[in-house]
Design a protein around this motif. Structure first.
Motif, PDB file in Angstrom:
ATOM      1  N   THR A  55       0.916  -1.248  -0.289  1.00  0.00           N
ATOM      2  CA  THR A  55       0.203  -0.114  -0.088  1.00  0.00           C
ATOM      3  C   THR A  55       0.992   1.322  -0.074  1.00  0.00           C
ATOM      4  O   THR A  55       0.676   2.223  -0.624  1.00  0.00           O
ATOM      5  CB  THR A  55      -1.065   0.140   1.149  1.00  0.00           C
ATOM      6  N   TRP A  56       2.108   1.155   0.701  1.00  0.00           N
ATOM      7  CA  TRP A  56       2.907   2.256   0.914  1.00  0.00           C
ATOM      8  C   TRP A  56       3.638   2.526  -0.313  1.00  0.00           C
ATOM      9  O   TRP A  56       3.634   3.713  -1.090  1.00  0.00           O
ATOM     10  CB  TRP A  56       3.948   1.868   1.945  1.00  0.00           C
ATOM     11  N   ALA A  57       3.782   1.646  -1.105  1.00  0.00           N
ATOM     12  CA  ALA A  57       4.490   1.652  -2.505  1.00  0.00           C
ATOM     13  C   ALA A  57       3.367   2.208  -3.344  1.00  0.00           C
ATOM     14  O   ALA A  57       3.836   2.921  -4.359  1.00  0.00           O
ATOM     15  CB  ALA A  57       4.928   0.461  -2.999  1.00  0.00           C
ATOM     16  N   LYS A  58       2.236   1.550  -3.619  1.00  0.00           N
ATOM     17  CA  LYS A  58       1.233   2.016  -4.094  1.00  0.00           C
ATOM     18  C   LYS A  58       1.047   3.673  -4.244  1.00  0.00           C
ATOM     19  O   LYS A  58       0.817   4.410  -5.337  1.00  0.00           O
ATOM     20  CB  LYS A  58       0.016   1.347  -4.374  1.00  0.00           C
ATOM     21  N   GLN A  59       0.864   4.189  -2.895  1.00  0.00           N
ATOM     22  CA  GLN A  59       0.648   5.502  -2.638  1.00  0.00           C
ATOM     23  C   GLN A  59       1.801   6.489  -3.259  1.00  0.00           C
ATOM     24  O   GLN A  59       1.300   7.623  -3.677  1.00  0.00           O
ATOM     25  CB  GLN A  59       0.287   5.622  -1.462  1.00  0.00           C
ATOM     26  N   ALA A  60       2.808   5.840  -3.528  1.00  0.00           N
ATOM     27  CA  ALA A  60       3.780   6.957  -4.110  1.00  0.00           C
ATOM     28  C   ALA A  60       3.687   7.231  -5.437  1.00  0.00           C
ATOM     29  O   ALA A  60       4.190   8.327  -5.749  1.00  0.00           O
ATOM     30  CB  ALA A  60       5.400   6.031  -3.893  1.00  0.00           C
ATOM     31  N   LYS A  61       2.551   6.381  -6.021  1.00  0.00           N
ATOM     32  CA  LYS A  61       2.399   7.171  -7.513  1.00  0.00           C
ATOM     33  C   LYS A  61       1.673   8.243  -7.627  1.00  0.00           C
ATOM     34  O   LYS A  61       1.904   9.001  -8.582  1.00  0.00           O
ATOM     35  CB  LYS A  61       1.581   6.077  -8.197  1.00  0.00           C
ATOM     36  N   ARG A  62       0.781   8.534  -6.254  1.00  0.00           N
ATOM     37  CA  ARG A  62       0.514   9.933  -6.032  1.00  0.00           C
ATOM     38  C   ARG A  62       1.650  11.275  -5.848  1.00  0.00           C
ATOM     39  O   ARG A  62       1.069  12.180  -5.801  1.00  0.00           O
ATOM     40  CB  ARG A  62      -0.739  10.041  -5.434  1.00  0.00           C
ATOM     41  N   ALA A  63       2.687  10.793  -5.450  1.00  0.00           N
ATOM     42  CA  ALA A  63       3.476  11.840  -4.971  1.00  0.00           C
ATOM     43  C   ALA A  63       4.270  12.327  -6.096  1.00  0.00           C
ATOM     44  O   ALA A  63       4.270  11.800  -7.339  1.00  0.00           O
ATOM     45  CB  ALA A  63       4.565  11.147  -4.100  1.00  0.00           C
ATOM     46  N   ARG A  64       4.947  13.389  -5.744  1.00  0.00           N
ATOM     47  CA  ARG A  64       5.966  13.939  -6.892  1.00  0.00           C
ATOM     48  C   ARG A  64       7.104  13.010  -7.316  1.00  0.00           C
ATOM     49  O   ARG A  64       7.439  12.411  -6.468  1.00  0.00           O
ATOM     50  CB  ARG A  64       6.326  15.308  -6.284  1.00  0.00           C
ATOM     51  N   GLU A  65       7.392  13.390  -8.583  1.00  0.00           N
ATOM     52  CA  GLU A  65       8.558  12.722  -9.009  1.00  0.00           C
ATOM     53  C   GLU A  65       9.752  12.768  -8.148  1.00  0.00           C
ATOM     54  O   GLU A  65      10.607  11.767  -7.800  1.00  0.00           O
ATOM     55  CB  GLU A  65       9.028  13.132 -10.486  1.00  0.00           C
ATOM     56  N   ASP A  66       9.917  13.960  -7.617  1.00  0.00           N
ATOM     57  CA  ASP A  66      11.385  14.148  -6.778  1.00  0.00           C
ATOM     58  C   ASP A  66      11.120  13.981  -5.348  1.00  0.00           C
ATOM     59  O   ASP A  66      11.794  14.566  -4.498  1.00  0.00           O
ATOM     60  CB  ASP A  66      11.756  15.310  -6.877  1.00  0.00           C
ATOM     61  N   SER A  67       9.827  13.527  -5.017  1.00  0.00           N
ATOM     62  CA  SER A  67       9.633  13.282  -3.385  1.00  0.00           C
ATOM     63  C   SER A  67      10.444  12.131  -2.896  1.00  0.00           C
ATOM     64  O   SER A  67      11.038  11.155  -3.396  1.00  0.00           O
ATOM     65  CB  SER A  67       8.185  12.750  -3.358  1.00  0.00           C
ATOM     66  N   VAL A  68      10.607  12.368  -1.608  1.00  0.00           N
ATOM     67  CA  VAL A  68      11.189  11.218  -0.624  1.00  0.00           C
ATOM     68  C   VAL A  68      10.661   9.979  -0.903  1.00  0.00           C
ATOM     69  O   VAL A  68      11.400   9.047  -1.101  1.00  0.00           O
ATOM     70  CB  VAL A  68      11.455  11.806   0.577  1.00  0.00           C
ATOM     71  N   ARG A  69       9.304   9.817  -0.757  1.00  0.00           N
ATOM     72  CA  ARG A  69       8.942   8.455  -1.060  1.00  0.00           C
ATOM     73  C   ARG A  69       9.087   7.988  -2.399  1.00  0.00           C
ATOM     74  O   ARG A  69       9.293   6.782  -2.311  1.00  0.00           O
ATOM     75  CB  ARG A  69       7.349   8.577  -0.756  1.00  0.00           C
ATOM     76  N   ARG A  70       9.030   8.579  -3.352  1.00  0.00           N
ATOM     77  CA  ARG A  70       9.306   8.132  -4.745  1.00  0.00           C
ATOM     78  C   ARG A  70      10.860   7.512  -4.611  1.00  0.00           C
ATOM     79  O   ARG A  70      11.126   6.603  -5.365  1.00  0.00           O
ATOM     80  CB  ARG A  70       9.240   9.065  -5.679  1.00  0.00           C
ATOM     81  N   ARG A  71      11.571   8.282  -4.140  1.00  0.00           N
ATOM     82  CA  ARG A  71      13.021   7.929  -3.985  1.00  0.00           C
ATOM     83  C   ARG A  71      13.262   6.500  -3.259  1.00  0.00           C
ATOM     84  O   ARG A  71      13.778   5.627  -3.695  1.00  0.00           O
ATOM     85  CB  ARG A  71      13.922   8.854  -3.536  1.00  0.00           C
ATOM     86  N   PHE A  72      12.660   6.458  -2.245  1.00  0.00           N
ATOM     87  CA  PHE A  72      12.769   5.411  -1.370  1.00  0.00           C
ATOM     88  C   PHE A  72      12.142   4.061  -1.988  1.00  0.00           C
ATOM     89  O   PHE A  72      12.461   3.029  -1.730  1.00  0.00           O
ATOM     90  CB  PHE A  72      12.306   5.496   0.132  1.00  0.00           C
ATOM     91  N   VAL A  73      10.857   4.262  -2.445  1.00  0.00           N
ATOM     92  CA  VAL A  73      10.145   3.207  -3.035  1.00  0.00           C
ATOM     93  C   VAL A  73      10.995   2.564  -4.342  1.00  0.00           C
ATOM     94  O   VAL A  73      11.101   1.420  -4.511  1.00  0.00           O
ATOM     95  CB  VAL A  73       8.652   3.388  -3.648  1.00  0.00           C
ATOM     96  N   ALA A  74      11.865   3.360  -5.123  1.00  0.00           N
ATOM     97  CA  ALA A  74      12.375   2.936  -6.405  1.00  0.00           C
ATOM     98  C   ALA A  74      13.644   2.276  -5.587  1.00  0.00           C
ATOM     99  O   ALA A  74      14.115   1.347  -6.023  1.00  0.00           O
ATOM    100  CB  ALA A  74      13.110   4.192  -6.900  1.00  0.00           C
ATOM    101  N   GLN A  75      14.174   2.792  -4.425  1.00  0.00           N
ATOM    102  CA  GLN A  75      15.412   2.085  -3.901  1.00  0.00           C
ATOM    103  C   GLN A  75      14.927   0.495  -3.355  1.00  0.00           C
ATOM    104  O   GLN A  75      15.718  -0.067  -2.826  1.00  0.00           O
ATOM    105  CB  GLN A  75      15.930   2.975  -2.453  1.00  0.00           C
ATOM    106  N   SER A  76      13.639   0.577  -2.973  1.00  0.00           N
ATOM    107  CA  SER A  76      13.227  -0.558  -2.403  1.00  0.00           C
ATOM    108  C   SER A  76      12.660  -1.807  -3.619  1.00  0.00           C
ATOM    109  O   SER A  76      11.750  -2.660  -3.094  1.00  0.00           O
ATOM    110  CB  SER A  76      11.981  -0.445  -1.446  1.00  0.00           C
TER     111      SER A  76
END
Length: 204
Positions: A168-189
């Protein structure tokens, strides 16, 4: 004469109003803006939680009660700040391996504490992941091993973090900005998410 009286009344009124105006001006200049006051309050809460955890020899149910008592109306903040207090010292490791090992040991010791604090929080897994994001964004050495810390939380015997919560956390990242912390950490994971997905499919 009427003009003189009116002038005198105006002077007296001004003399009465001035101290009140000065008092209001002084009080308004001293009062912190709402955002600043909130930040100060959160910092004080963070310090109180960190001190409580640092001073305890055992991180268990009794400690959870003490942490909750610090701010009974903010259980989610107490949970998130407790995770931050547990992980922060691990950032001092010289290598990624050392940081992961230190974090895993502190999480293992604090598993009961996190479980007890999670019991009183709605959507506790999301709170934990949000706190982990914030902690890793604040402490770059931990950010470098973010996905390993997610895995460490997931593997705790107290089950404070489920596969579903991570997905769920990873899916919610799709609504975040491209340069957001969540997007970065999801990509890292990405590798961790793929591993969890494969394991989930095998169980089915």
């Amino acid at each position: 004469a009427a003009v003189v009286i009116e002038a005198a009344v105006e002077v007296e009124a001004a003399a009465e109003v001035r101290p009140v105006a000065e008092e209001l001006s002084t009080s308004s200049s001293v009062a912190a803006p709402p955002a600043e006051a909130a930040a100060t309050e959160e910092l004080a809460l963070e310090r109180a939680v960190a001190q409580e955890i640092a001073g305890a020899s055992v991180w268990s149910s009794s400690l959870a009660r003490k942490v909750r008592h610090i701010s009974p109306t903010q259980p989610a903040q107490c949970l998130g700040l407790s995770l931050r207090a547990l992980l922060r010292p691990a950032a001092e490791g010289d290598t990624k391996k050392a940081r992961v090992a230190a974090a895993k040991e502190r999480l293992r010791r604090g598993a009961k504490l996190l479980s007890e604090l999670s019991a009183g929080v709605d959507d506790a897994p999301a709170v934990l992941l949000g706190a982990l994001e914030a902690t890793c964004a604040l402490h770059a050495p931990l950010g470098e091993v973010f996905e390993r810390l997610v895995l460490a939380l997931y593997e705790l015997e107290t089950d404070v973090l489920s596969e579903e919560a991570i997905f769920t956390w990873a899916k919610q990242a799709k609504r975040a900005r491209e340069d957001s912390v969540r997007r970065r950490f999801v990509a890292q994971s990405a590798a961790l998410l793929e591993w969890l997905q494969d394991a989930d499919e095998e169980d089915e």
